[in-house]
Scaffold this motif. Structure first.
Motif, PDB file in Angstrom:
ATOM      1  N   LYS A   1     -66.029 -25.997 -23.735  1.00 47.06           N
ATOM      2  CA  LYS A   1     -66.873 -24.959 -23.141  1.00 47.06           C
ATOM      3  C   LYS A   1     -66.526 -24.747 -21.669  1.00 47.06           C
ATOM      4  N   ALA A   2     -66.260 -25.836 -20.965  1.00 50.21           N
ATOM      5  CA  ALA A   2     -65.890 -25.721 -19.553  1.00 50.21           C
ATOM      6  C   ALA A   2     -64.567 -24.970 -19.406  1.00 50.21           C
ATOM      7  N   LEU A   3     -63.633 -25.211 -20.321  1.00 53.94           N
ATOM      8  CA  LEU A   3     -62.342 -24.533 -20.268  1.00 53.94           C
ATOM      9  C   LEU A   3     -62.515 -23.028 -20.485  1.00 53.94           C
ATOM     10  N   TRP A   4     -63.368 -22.642 -21.435  1.00 52.22           N
ATOM     11  CA  TRP A   4     -63.643 -21.223 -21.657  1.00 52.22           C
ATOM     12  C   TRP A   4     -64.207 -20.578 -20.394  1.00 52.22           C
ATOM     13  N   LYS A   5     -65.239 -21.196 -19.816  1.00 44.92           N
ATOM     14  CA  LYS A   5     -65.881 -20.629 -18.628  1.00 44.92           C
ATOM     15  C   LYS A   5     -64.905 -20.555 -17.460  1.00 44.92           C
ATOM     16  N   ALA A   6     -64.052 -21.556 -17.340  1.00 41.33           N
ATOM     17  CA  ALA A   6     -63.072 -21.556 -16.259  1.00 41.33           C
ATOM     18  C   ALA A   6     -62.095 -20.393 -16.417  1.00 41.33           C
ATOM     19  N   ILE A   7     -61.692 -20.112 -17.645  1.00 38.93           N
ATOM     20  CA  ILE A   7     -60.766 -19.004 -17.889  1.00 38.93           C
ATOM     21  C   ILE A   7     -61.417 -17.674 -17.555  1.00 38.93           C
ATOM     22  N   VAL A   8     -62.668 -17.499 -17.944  1.00 32.83           N
ATOM     23  CA  VAL A   8     -63.390 -16.264 -17.611  1.00 32.83           C
ATOM     24  C   VAL A   8     -63.474 -16.090 -16.099  1.00 32.83           C
ATOM     25  N   ASP A   9     -63.821 -17.152 -15.385  1.00 36.49           N
ATOM     26  CA  ASP A   9     -63.895 -17.079 -13.922  1.00 36.49           C
ATOM     27  C   ASP A   9     -62.526 -16.802 -13.306  1.00 36.49           C
ATOM     28  N   PHE A  10     -61.514 -17.438 -13.858  1.00 34.45           N
ATOM     29  CA  PHE A  10     -60.148 -17.270 -13.358  1.00 34.45           C
ATOM     30  C   PHE A  10     -59.710 -15.808 -13.462  1.00 34.45           C
ATOM     31  N   LYS A  11     -60.046 -15.174 -14.568  1.00 28.05           N
ATOM     32  CA  LYS A  11     -59.688 -13.771 -14.767  1.00 28.05           C
ATOM     33  C   LYS A  11     -60.535 -12.844 -13.893  1.00 28.05           C
ATOM     34  N   ASN A  12     -61.838 -13.105 -13.835  1.00 26.44           N
ATOM     35  CA  ASN A  12     -62.741 -12.186 -13.153  1.00 26.44           C
ATOM     36  C   ASN A  12     -62.757 -12.362 -11.637  1.00 26.44           C
ATOM     37  N   LYS A  13     -62.674 -13.607 -11.194  1.00 24.41           N
ATOM     38  CA  LYS A  13     -62.768 -13.884  -9.759  1.00 24.41           C
ATOM     39  C   LYS A  13     -61.397 -14.063  -9.100  1.00 24.41           C
ATOM     40  N   GLY A  14     -60.461 -14.571  -9.856  1.00 26.03           N
ATOM     41  CA  GLY A  14     -59.147 -14.843  -9.273  1.00 26.03           C
ATOM     42  C   GLY A  14     -58.048 -13.921  -9.733  1.00 26.03           C
ATOM     43  N   SER A  15     -58.370 -12.995 -10.647  1.00 22.73           N
ATOM     44  CA  SER A  15     -57.384 -12.049 -11.197  1.00 22.73           C
ATOM     45  C   SER A  15     -56.220 -12.757 -11.868  1.00 22.73           C
ATOM     46  N   GLY A  16     -56.471 -13.946 -12.401  1.00 21.98           N
ATOM     47  CA  GLY A  16     -55.427 -14.681 -13.095  1.00 21.98           C
ATOM     48  C   GLY A  16     -55.147 -14.099 -14.479  1.00 21.98           C
ATOM     49  N   THR A  17     -54.038 -14.505 -15.056  1.00 21.89           N
ATOM     50  CA  THR A  17     -53.614 -14.024 -16.364  1.00 21.89           C
ATOM     51  C   THR A  17     -53.939 -15.049 -17.440  1.00 21.89           C
ATOM     52  N   TYR A  18     -54.676 -14.618 -18.466  1.00 23.90           N
ATOM     53  CA  TYR A  18     -54.906 -15.459 -19.643  1.00 23.90           C
ATOM     54  C   TYR A  18     -54.139 -14.893 -20.828  1.00 23.90           C
ATOM     55  N   ARG A  19     -53.494 -15.767 -21.591  1.00 25.47           N
ATOM     56  CA  ARG A  19     -52.862 -15.395 -22.845  1.00 25.47           C
ATOM     57  C   ARG A  19     -53.147 -16.482 -23.876  1.00 25.47           C
ATOM     58  N   GLN A  20     -53.376 -16.068 -25.081  1.00 21.10           N
ATOM     59  CA  GLN A  20     -53.436 -17.033 -26.172  1.00 21.10           C
ATOM     60  C   GLN A  20     -52.000 -17.432 -26.515  1.00 21.10           C
ATOM     61  N   PHE A  21     -51.790 -18.686 -26.911  1.00 18.04           N
ATOM     62  CA  PHE A  21     -50.467 -19.086 -27.373  1.00 18.04           C
ATOM     63  C   PHE A  21     -50.022 -18.171 -28.508  1.00 18.04           C
ATOM     64  N   SER A  22     -48.734 -18.057 -28.698  1.00 12.79           N
ATOM     65  CA  SER A  22     -48.201 -17.161 -29.725  1.00 12.79           C
ATOM     66  C   SER A  22     -48.477 -17.653 -31.141  1.00 12.79           C
ATOM     67  N   GLN A  23     -48.871 -18.908 -31.293  1.00 11.56           N
ATOM     68  CA  GLN A  23     -49.141 -19.472 -32.605  1.00 11.56           C
ATOM     69  C   GLN A  23     -50.114 -20.639 -32.472  1.00 11.56           C
ATOM     70  N   PRO A  24     -50.734 -21.040 -33.586  1.00  8.77           N
ATOM     71  CA  PRO A  24     -51.648 -22.187 -33.515  1.00  8.77           C
ATOM     72  C   PRO A  24     -50.904 -23.480 -33.222  1.00  8.77           C
ATOM     73  N   LEU A  25     -51.612 -24.449 -32.686  1.00  8.51           N
ATOM     74  CA  LEU A  25     -51.027 -25.762 -32.448  1.00  8.51           C
ATOM     75  C   LEU A  25     -50.697 -26.421 -33.781  1.00  8.51           C
ATOM     76  N   ARG A  26     -49.551 -27.063 -33.845  1.00  8.57           N
ATOM     77  CA  ARG A  26     -49.211 -27.898 -34.994  1.00  8.57           C
ATOM     78  C   ARG A  26     -49.276 -29.347 -34.518  1.00  8.57           C
ATOM     79  N   ILE A  27     -50.339 -30.019 -34.894  1.00  6.20           N
ATOM     80  CA  ILE A  27     -50.655 -31.347 -34.369  1.00  6.20           C
ATOM     81  C   ILE A  27     -50.340 -32.422 -35.395  1.00  6.20           C
ATOM     82  N   LYS A  28     -49.682 -33.478 -34.932  1.00 13.47           N
ATOM     83  CA  LYS A  28     -49.525 -34.682 -35.735  1.00 13.47           C
ATOM     84  C   LYS A  28     -50.233 -35.810 -35.015  1.00 13.47           C
ATOM     85  N   GLY A  29     -51.116 -36.487 -35.736  1.00 13.06           N
ATOM     86  CA  GLY A  29     -51.885 -37.565 -35.123  1.00 13.06           C
ATOM     87  C   GLY A  29     -53.223 -37.718 -35.806  1.00 13.06           C
ATOM     88  N   ILE A  30     -54.102 -38.476 -35.164  1.00 11.71           N
ATOM     89  CA  ILE A  30     -55.421 -38.778 -35.713  1.00 11.71           C
ATOM     90  C   ILE A  30     -56.485 -38.087 -34.872  1.00 11.71           C
TER      91      ILE A  30
END
Length: 244
Positions: free
Chosen positions: A181-210
């Protein structure tokens, strides 16, 4: 972002001996240590990036990799907090300590934060198209949407310009307000207050592990991969208005 640099750094966060009462499926320090060793070896063998392993229970793995100039080990003892604010807050604390103390980060343009026990099998593809973005002025964050108001915090890429926004929103992390949740809010602030660029990764994460929360191995069957890809693209179109 002044003085744009070129290096991409992998920042693996770790806790060998648990220091939070939050839900943790894998508790045995020896098992956790081996998972970190396996993950570090994976990134050494399958990427060309420099790697930081930052750990917050005072356990360094430097002696297990004595000859690699691509590795930097950072270890400290995280102070106890009362009331306990959960493993998400501890992870943000690790990031903060690494950013302040790493010699690698001083020469990097982009940091890829990865939960240290996990192997992101498609890591090269996820970060390979960053050269398509001009982030020299306002910075960049790449992360996948987990669900509404939550980002996938297991792996995300950011320029150092984004860090103050995550640091500020991370102050609210506790057992009831997650890192995601903090990461989401930080991205919104980054875009709105800092004019930063957000992009979703081009594909889902492929995770190996537990899974840290449930203790189950991540699966990669054909139907599971298809479902994850479908969710990935649906999330982008469903929530893109919020993140514009």
């Amino acid at each position: 972002m002044s003085g744009q640099k070129t290096d991409i750094i992998l920042l693996l966060t770790g806790t060998i001996e648990r220091n939070s009462s939050d839900v943790l499926a894998v508790k045995d320090p020896e098992i956790r240590k081996q998972q970190y060793l396996d993950a570090i070896s994976f990134y050494l063998n399958h990427t060309s990036f420099k790697i930081i392993f930052a750990e917050n229970s005072g356990n360094s793995l430097a002696n297990d990799f004595p000859e690699s100039d691509r590795l930097e080990f950072i270890s400290f003892n995280s102070p106890k907090i009362s009331p306990d604010r959960g493993k998400g807050y501890k992870e943000l604390e690790i990031m903060d300590y690494a950013i302040k103390n790493s010699r690698f980060i001083k020469n990097s343009s982009l940091i890829v934060k990865i939960t240290g026990r996990l192997k992101v099998l498609n890591i090269n593809k996820l970060v390979g198209f960053t050269h398509n973005f001009d982030y020299s002025n306002n910075g960049l964050i790449l992360s996948n949407i987990y669900k509404r108001l939550k980002m996938d915090s297991r792996c995300f890429l950011f320029s150092i310009d984004f860090w103050p926004y995550l640091q500020e929103n991370g102050k609210a992390i506790n057992v009831g307000f997650s890192f995601e949740k903090a990461l989401w809010k930080a991205i919104v602030d980054f875009k709105n207050k800092g004019s930063g660029t957000y992009r979703q990764f081009s594909q889902p994460l492929r995770i190996k592990g537990i899974s840290g929360g449930f203790g189950m191995p991540y699966k990669h069957g054909v139907l599971i991969i298809f479902a994850k890809k479908l969710k990935h693209y649906l999330n982008f179109y469903t929530y893109s208005e919020i993140l514009k």
